[in-house]
Design a protein around this motif. Structure first.
Motif, mmCIF file in Angstrom:
data_model
loop_
_atom_site.group_PDB
_atom_site.id
_atom_site.type_symbol
_atom_site.label_atom_id
_atom_site.label_comp_id
_atom_site.label_asym_id
_atom_site.label_seq_id
_atom_site.Cartn_x
_atom_site.Cartn_y
_atom_site.Cartn_z
ATOM 1 N N HIS A 1 -17.198 -22.109 -44.740
ATOM 2 C CA HIS A 1 -17.756 -21.245 -43.658
ATOM 3 C C HIS A 1 -17.227 -19.919 -43.809
ATOM 4 N N HIS A 2 -16.284 -19.737 -44.709
ATOM 5 C CA HIS A 2 -15.633 -18.281 -44.481
ATOM 6 C C HIS A 2 -14.808 -17.918 -43.150
ATOM 7 N N THR A 3 -14.432 -18.921 -42.549
ATOM 8 C CA THR A 3 -13.700 -18.654 -41.381
ATOM 9 C C THR A 3 -12.632 -19.931 -41.248
ATOM 10 N N GLN A 4 -11.833 -19.444 -40.468
ATOM 11 C CA GLN A 4 -10.577 -20.448 -40.054
ATOM 12 C C GLN A 4 -11.214 -21.273 -39.149
ATOM 13 N N LEU A 5 -10.659 -22.664 -39.137
ATOM 14 C CA LEU A 5 -11.209 -23.682 -38.240
ATOM 15 C C LEU A 5 -11.009 -23.643 -36.641
ATOM 16 N N ALA A 6 -9.735 -22.724 -36.609
ATOM 17 C CA ALA A 6 -9.616 -22.792 -34.963
ATOM 18 C C ALA A 6 -8.634 -21.507 -34.762
ATOM 19 N N ASN A 7 -8.718 -21.085 -33.675
ATOM 20 C CA ASN A 7 -8.264 -19.730 -33.159
ATOM 21 C C ASN A 7 -6.672 -19.887 -32.849
ATOM 22 N N TYR A 8 -6.273 -21.121 -32.239
ATOM 23 C CA TYR A 8 -5.193 -21.486 -31.955
ATOM 24 C C TYR A 8 -4.667 -22.786 -32.764
ATOM 25 N N TRP A 9 -3.387 -22.891 -33.253
ATOM 26 C CA TRP A 9 -2.879 -24.264 -33.866
ATOM 27 C C TRP A 9 -1.736 -24.704 -33.107
ATOM 28 N N MET A 10 -1.800 -25.835 -32.460
ATOM 29 C CA MET A 10 -0.606 -26.180 -31.609
ATOM 30 C C MET A 10 0.014 -27.625 -32.150
ATOM 31 N N HIS A 11 1.167 -27.302 -32.322
ATOM 32 C CA HIS A 11 1.708 -28.516 -33.132
ATOM 33 C C HIS A 11 2.928 -29.214 -31.970
ATOM 34 N N VAL A 12 2.961 -30.499 -31.949
ATOM 35 C CA VAL A 12 3.745 -31.295 -30.944
ATOM 36 C C VAL A 12 5.090 -31.945 -31.846
ATOM 37 N N GLY A 13 6.155 -31.619 -31.096
ATOM 38 C CA GLY A 13 7.497 -32.180 -31.967
ATOM 39 C C GLY A 13 7.522 -33.617 -31.910
ATOM 40 N N PHE A 14 8.247 -34.002 -32.644
ATOM 41 C CA PHE A 14 8.524 -35.462 -32.931
ATOM 42 C C PHE A 14 9.147 -36.333 -31.892
ATOM 43 N N LEU A 15 8.639 -37.512 -31.738
ATOM 44 C CA LEU A 15 9.426 -38.579 -30.737
ATOM 45 C C LEU A 15 10.238 -39.049 -31.929
ATOM 46 N N LEU A 16 11.709 -39.109 -31.793
ATOM 47 C CA LEU A 16 12.669 -39.452 -32.738
ATOM 48 C C LEU A 16 13.273 -40.950 -32.050
ATOM 49 N N THR A 17 13.681 -41.658 -33.280
ATOM 50 C CA THR A 17 14.603 -42.927 -32.867
ATOM 51 C C THR A 17 15.831 -42.496 -33.510
ATOM 52 N N ASN A 18 16.977 -42.575 -32.965
ATOM 53 C CA ASN A 18 18.218 -42.303 -33.432
ATOM 54 C C ASN A 18 18.294 -40.856 -34.411
ATOM 55 N N GLY A 19 17.652 -39.969 -33.961
ATOM 56 C CA GLY A 19 17.423 -38.674 -34.672
ATOM 57 C C GLY A 19 16.592 -38.515 -35.870
ATOM 58 N N VAL A 20 15.725 -39.721 -35.947
ATOM 59 C CA VAL A 20 14.881 -39.659 -37.111
ATOM 60 C C VAL A 20 13.299 -39.920 -36.608
ATOM 61 N N LYS A 21 12.451 -39.112 -37.219
ATOM 62 C CA LYS A 21 11.233 -39.342 -36.604
ATOM 63 C C LYS A 21 10.639 -40.913 -36.714
ATOM 64 N N MET A 22 10.140 -41.119 -35.537
ATOM 65 C CA MET A 22 9.516 -42.591 -35.368
ATOM 66 C C MET A 22 8.499 -42.437 -36.407
ATOM 67 N N SER A 23 8.254 -43.426 -37.257
ATOM 68 C CA SER A 23 7.142 -43.534 -38.104
ATOM 69 C C SER A 23 6.913 -45.028 -38.619
ATOM 70 N N LYS A 24 5.371 -45.297 -38.550
ATOM 71 C CA LYS A 24 5.260 -46.557 -39.114
ATOM 72 C C LYS A 24 5.768 -46.991 -40.561
#
Ligand code: AMP
Ligand code: ZN
Length: 447
Positions: free
Chosen positions: A248-271
């Protein structure tokens, strides 16, 4: 409209929020890949964007908030085999489990909840157009995006393309022109889920799924806010932007918002790390209000550590709020006084805190203060009922903006009769009777 500042990860700074169209905001945040029960961390973006939606609506915006289900993915194919189900059966089962959690967390209904599988033809024609534009090519059994076609590639994650190339893993099995090029479509006739389309038989890549769903659901190339967890910044969101720029010759969004991780014992919770705690299990042990308060107690961009103690503390806080509200509400209800009268200073302080990149901690100080005053007024013999009524009205309004649900059942006629009997017993110094009724009334939260 109120001045709102949001942290935009693309620009790397706080920015005044200005919608593309006056009075309207379109938000998309990446949802889960539905191949098993999601972990608690997956709900951090969900709660954050639900809060953002509620806040923007309170400011007067018409908000369309959308999140997807990634139901076409190699992980789904693999797990469907393990469970002896079709991919569709598997993903529908886990979507239902996810939606049960949404309900428990009091997440507002979304404008749309698209599934990747419903947009396959659109994805195929999108990829065909990218090929026609010279931004995509077939290499072996994959169709790749040509990263060199986007000169701004790396802008979101603040990475230089040469550094990215030198750090990229070279996979000798692929026919990529450039190690950074990413797959848009896998041409395959394997036994996994696949579709016959204008670009051949196969299935789409995750990065294409999201960009096409954004374009299709909103029916436009550029939306206001796009988000997800921090892990999605690179490569997922970078790759979504690159496709949008090429197409499209355009960005996809005007603002990008990223949310911090939920951690377990200081490490990212991840499958994949095997350190997950399933959201459904947490919501069996703790109330939806408690889990929401647990997330809200830390700023959405900062990491937060998962511990049962933290959740128990959040649960207790929510119970304390509910008890205070309930007791005062019944006191007013027995006097036939309705809740009314917004305390403007409190409202403004609360809203201004949220307008500052969703500063919930500052907003919560207003609720804390109100609860203290509600408690002290509730036990007074000659309470100022007008003040108590406006405190409850304001507290209820503000807590709803945070998505907390402090719904109280109305007193039944029997309850009212019991309160009357209790008060009469006390006046008549019939302590045996009042001692008998007190625990019953306390149990109902009336005393
Ligand atoms: P996934 O199913 O892994 O693609 O994740 C779905 C959503 O949850 C995405 O927005 C991720 O960024 C987000 N997410 C996954 N793990 C975490 C975590 N530990 N903390 C916060 N967000 C997460
Ligand atoms: Zn996505």
């Amino acid at each position: 409209m109120r001045s709102i500042k949001l942290y935009d990860t693309y620009e790397g700074k706080l920015r005044e929020f200005v919608p593309l169209e006056e009075g309207k905001v379109d938000i998309y945040y990446c949802g889960p890949t539905v191949y098993n029960y999601v972990h608690l961390g997956n709900f951090r973006p969900t709660v954050t964007f639900d809060l953002l939606t509620r806040f923007l609506r309170e400011c007067g915006y018409k908000v369309r908030c959308v999140s997807n289900y990634t139901d076409i993915d190699d992980k789904i194919i693999k797990q469907a085999k393990v469970e002896g189900k079709s991919e569709k059966e598997l993903s529908e089962f886990y979507i239902q489990a996810y939606e049960d959690c949404l309900n428990k967390l009091n997440i507002l209904p979304l404008f749309a909840h698209p599934k990747a599988s419903e947009y396959i033809d659109k994805m195929a024609s999108f990829i065909k157009d990218l090929e026609d534009k010279g931004a995509a090519y077939q290499g072996g059994d994959d169709i790749y995006f040509r990263v060199n076609s986007d000169e701004k590639y790396g802008a979101l994650s603040k990475q230089n393309i040469d550094d990215l190339i030198s750090g990229a893993r070279i996979d000798i099995n692929t026919k990529k022109e450039n190690p950074l090029d990413f797959a848009l479509w896998k041409l395959t006739d394997d036994d996994g889920i696949k579709f016959d389309t204008v670009i051949g038989r196969g299935r789409p890549g995750w990065h294409t799924e999201c960009v096409v769903m954004v374009n299709s659901v909103f029916n436009k190339p550029l939306i206001d806010i796009h988000g997800g967890g921090f892990d999605l910044k690179f490569p997922h969101h970078e790759n979504e932007i690159a496709q949008s720029e090429a197409y499209h010759h355009t960005q996809l969004a005007n603002y990008w918002m990223h949310v911090g991780f939920l951690l377990t014992n200081g490490v990212k919770m991840s499958k994949s790390l095997g350190n997950s705690t399933l959201a459904k299990d947490v919501l069996e042990r703790h109330s939806g209000n408690g889990v929401r308060l647990f997330f809200l107690s830390t700023h959405y961009r900062a990491p937060v550590n998962y511990t049962e103690e933290n959740l128990i503390a959040a649960d207790k806080l929510s119970q304390r709020y509910l008890n205070s509200f309930k007791k005062a509400y019944y006191r007013l209800s027995l006097e036939n006084i309705a809740l009314e009268g917004l305390i403007t200073e409190d409202y403004e302080e609360f809203m201004n805190a949220l307008a500052s990149d969703l500063n919930v901690s500052n907003a919560m100080t207003v609720l804390d203060r109100e609860v203290k005053e509600i408690n002290s007024l509730s036990i007074k013999k000659d309470a100022d009922f007008t003040r108590l009524s406006s405190l409850l009205f304001t507290f209820s309004k503000l807590s709803t903006i945070l998505g907390l649900d402090f719904h109280v059942e109305e007193l039944s006629n029997e309850d009212k009769a019991m309160v009357k009997a209790y008060n009469e017993a006390r006046e008549n110094k019939d302590y045996a009777k009042s001692d008998e009724l007190r625990p019953l009334l306390m149990e109902k939260g009336i005393l």
